[in-house]
Write an enzyme that holds these catalytic residues in place. Structure first.
Site: not given
Length: 417
Positions: A405, A309, A346, A169, A341, A320
């Site tokens: 990931f 993110h 996403h 990602c 997002k 985060e």
């Protein structure tokens, strides 16, 4: 001499609208583009919602042969490339092909083409031994993710460095970061950089269903993506692409180009911890932020906006938030933070480049996009997440971060060009 990379062209294919201006209109209006999946029958899946692109390849200017040859992800990338080039006003024909580079990111490659062809070859999964003669001639291209970068290179006649970046990602951020490096080291004068993913297929949905990462708020798709909200239940899958024209700053100025932003710092780190898990202290993301700011020669207090993110999972949002506090100190409480997002979902590897496009537009237009659907803040996420409504805000430096990931953590700093 170290080259400085600037963005002179932007092309976007995103949920809610095709093209840069439609994308920006959606963001500044705080509208969401999440809905019940229509690209396949989602009956039986835990999560039956996604942020889909209303994309017609023929209407977007692709030829019948291109449509037949290209996976949906490649189609997105080519349409974005054409828009970005037109927006930049650059004439690539006047450059040596060896000085034109391509850096494209993708997390899952040609997922839709592969799954569709497997369904044909295996008679919908009934045959273990497949009959290859039923496969399309371009099946091998679907299996090789670098096909996506090659298609873009063919489109622009690039004969310089051509790279496919696949780091989950963070692929979109990392691909743009690689393009910046090519400019800085003098390996290319112009780099077509961005990312693309079209992952909305049964196999992708099944994978995320298995680990319960995606939202199952199927009754109200428009509010299902709720980053930093106490009532969130996971992220919403999306699709899309963004492609940028990167140029060396002095060359761009000489030709009178309009500059959206300069990419002044980039760094990435990995946590070496877990394939999908994150440590709550945000140390690795904080380290990426620190190095990116150092490379941009900025202090933490210089950051005017953070594009988070913000996936909408509890562990990511809290991770985060901790990283921002760790890297920016008290300034983390003073700077607006938001997640797009919440509106466009996403799109895995593509989202990083889409977010960079949003950051460049935020700098140019001095408006911070909101975090849609944020109505009940998670008490552990106690920063200014710009809930619901876009905000006019003086912005000279933007921090854009990504988390993926595998433990990937990336940070990019953009400044007014």
């Amino acid at each position: 001499m170290t080259g400085r990379a600037v963005i002179t062209g932007i092309g976007v294919v995103a949920p809610g609208g095709i093209g840069r201006e439609a994308f920006w209109d959606l963001l500044t209006a705080g509208r969401t583009a999440t809905r019940t999946i229509s690209l396949f029958d989602p009956t039986g899946f835990r999560s039956r919602i996604a942020a889909e692109c209303d994309f017609d390849p023929a209407a977007a200017g692709l030829s019948p042969q291109q449509i037949r040859r290209m996976d949906r992800a490649a189609q997105f990338a080519i349409v974005c490339t054409r828009e970005a080039l037109a927006d930049s006003g650059i004439e690539l024909g006047g450059l040596s092909p060896e000085r034109i580079g391509v850096s494209i990111g993708s997390a899952v490659g040609c997922t839709m083409g592969l799954e569709e062809e497997y369904a044909v070859l295996s008679d919908a999964g009934q045959r273990w031994l497949v009959d290859h003669s039923y496969g399309v001639p371009h099946l091998y291209g679907y299996m090789v993710p670098s096909t996506l970068a090659v298609e873009v290179a063919w489109e622009v006649d690039a004969e310089g460095p051509v790279t496919l970046v696949s780091t989950g990602c963070t692929s979109g951020l990392d691909a743009v970061g690689h393009g910046v490096q090519l400019i800085a080291e003098g390996s290319a004068d112009v780099v077509i950089a961005g990312a693309t993913d079209a992952p909305l297929s049964p196999i992708t949905s099944a994978c995320f269903d298995a680990i319960k990462a995606t939202s199952a708020d199927n009754d109200d798709p428009s509010t299902a993506s709720r980053p930093f909200d106490a009532d969130r239940h996971g992220f919403v899958l999306g699709e899309g692409s963004a492609v940028l024209v990167l140029e060396e700053r002095e060359a761009a100025l000489r030709r009178g180009a309009r500059i959206y932003a300069e990419i002044s710092g980039f760094a990435n780190r990995a946590n070496g911890f877990h394939m999908t898990g994150l440590k709550p202290d945000g140390r690795e993301m904080a380290e990426a932020i620190r190095v990116a700011l150092d490379r941009a020669r900025l202090d933490p207090t210089d950051v005017d906006y953070i594009n988070a993110h913000g996936s909408g999972t509890k562990q990511n949002d809290r991770h985060e938030t901790a990283a921002f506090k760790r890297s920016l100190g008290d300034h983390a409480y003073k700077v607006p933070v938001s997640s797009i997002k919440s509106m466009v979902g996403h799109s895995l590897g593509a989202i990083g480049s889409i977010e960079v496009a949003a950051c460049a537009l935020a700098l140019q237009r001095q408006v911070v996009p909101p975090t849609a659907n944020l109505r009940t803040r998670d008490p552990e996420c106690d920063l200014d997440y710009v809930p619901l409504t876009a905000r006019e805000h003086k912005t000279d430096a933007v921090l854009c971060v990504g988390s993926g990931f595998g433990g990937f953590q990336s940070a990019m700093v953009l400044g007014r060009g």
